[in-house]
Design an enzyme around this catalytic site. Sequence first.
Site, PDB file in Angstrom:
ATOM      1  N   TYR A  32       0.856  -1.184   0.000  1.00 49.76           N
ATOM      2  CA  TYR A  32       0.000   0.000   0.000  1.00 49.76           C
ATOM      3  C   TYR A  32       0.894   1.236   0.000  1.00 49.76           C
ATOM      4  O   TYR A  32       0.831   2.095   0.877  1.00 49.76           O
ATOM      5  CB  TYR A  32      -0.962   0.003   1.195  1.00 49.76           C
ATOM      6  N   HIS A  37       7.505   5.218   1.477  1.00 49.38           N
ATOM      7  CA  HIS A  37       8.167   4.013   0.968  1.00 49.38           C
ATOM      8  C   HIS A  37       9.055   4.368  -0.231  1.00 49.38           C
ATOM      9  O   HIS A  37      10.175   3.871  -0.357  1.00 49.38           O
ATOM     10  CB  HIS A  37       7.138   2.982   0.480  1.00 49.38           C
ATOM     11  N   GLN A  61       3.506  -9.995  13.210  1.00 51.26           N
ATOM     12  CA  GLN A  61       3.712  -8.743  13.942  1.00 51.26           C
ATOM     13  C   GLN A  61       2.411  -8.043  14.332  1.00 51.26           C
ATOM     14  O   GLN A  61       2.435  -6.954  14.886  1.00 51.26           O
ATOM     15  CB  GLN A  61       4.621  -7.799  13.150  1.00 51.26           C
TER      16      GLN A  61
END
Length: 280
Positions: A32, A37, A61
Site C-alpha cells: 500500500y 516508501h 507482527q
Amino acid sequence: MKIIKTIEKVKKLIKESKEKNLSIGFVPTMGYLHDGHISLVKRAKKENDLVVVSIFVNPLQFGPNEDYERYPRDIESDIKILKKNGCDILFLPENKELYKEQLVIINIIELSEKLCGLSRPTHFQGVLTVVAKLFNIITPSRSYFGEKDYQQLLIIKKMVDDLNFDTKIVPCPIVREKDGLAMSSRNSYLSPDERKKSTILYRSLLKGKEIIKKTGDIENAKNVIKDMIESVNPTKIDYIEIYDEKNLKEINEKTKYCRIFLAVFFGKTRLIDNMRVKIK
Ligand code: AMP
C-alpha cells in the site's frame, strides 16, 4: 521489474547478481505504497546496483485484536509505483511461502519493553523474525528503514549488530503530507474528521521541540503536547514520551539528541510519529 513469489527463485536471482558483483539495496514493506516508501526505494537506487523491495503483510507482527485482516492492500497499484521508481526485483511471497511451521522467534531484551512494545507486546518479535528471514533470503548489501518507525529501526540495528548480519542499516527521514501528517498506509483508515484532527500530532511535536530547545524542560514539553492533543478530542493517547534517541532511555547529561515519541488513536486507527531534538 521482476516479480518473484518464491524463496528459491529469488535466491537464485540474488546469487546470479552477486556473482556479477552487484550491490543489493533492500526495502522491506507491507505494501500500500506511498511517498514514504518511495523515498526509501529512491535512496536504495542511488546507492546500489540492484534494488529489491519486498511486500508482505506479516501476520506475526499483528496482535490478536489488531488490523491484520483489514490492513490495506493494493498490489496492482504498488507494482505500477515500483516500476516507475526503479525497483528491479519485487519479492512478493505468500504467507505459506515464508511460514511453514515457524518455531524459532527472534526476540530482543530491552528496547522493546517501552513505547509501542507496551501496547503491542509481541509486535517487535514478529518484526524481527520476518526481517531476519528476509535478510537471509535477500542478503542485501544495504537495507533501508524509515525513521517514522524509529523504535523498529533501533531494534533492527541492534539485531544486525548482535547477530552479525552482513547488511548495513540505512535510516531514512520521515516523509510527511503537506499539512505535516507523517505518511502511513494506515492514514487511509481515517475519516475526514479524524484526518483533520490528526494534524495535531505534527503541530504538537513542533511545539514540544520549541519548548525543549528554549527551556530544556522535558516535563513541560510533555504536558504542553498532551494539552494540545487532548484539545482535539482524540479517542485515546497511547503514549507521549521523550527519550535519548540512542537507547530510548531517560535523558541525562550525556544526551545529545532526544526524540519526542507519540502514539495516538483516532477512532480505531493508531498513529505514531516522532521528532528529533538537539539538546546540546
Ligand atoms: P511499512 O510498509 O509500514 O512496514 O513500512 C515499510 C518501511 O517504510 C519501514 O521502514 C517504514 O519505516 C518506512 N516508512 C513508512 N512510512 C514512512 C514515512 N512516512 N517516511 C519514511 N519512511 C516511512
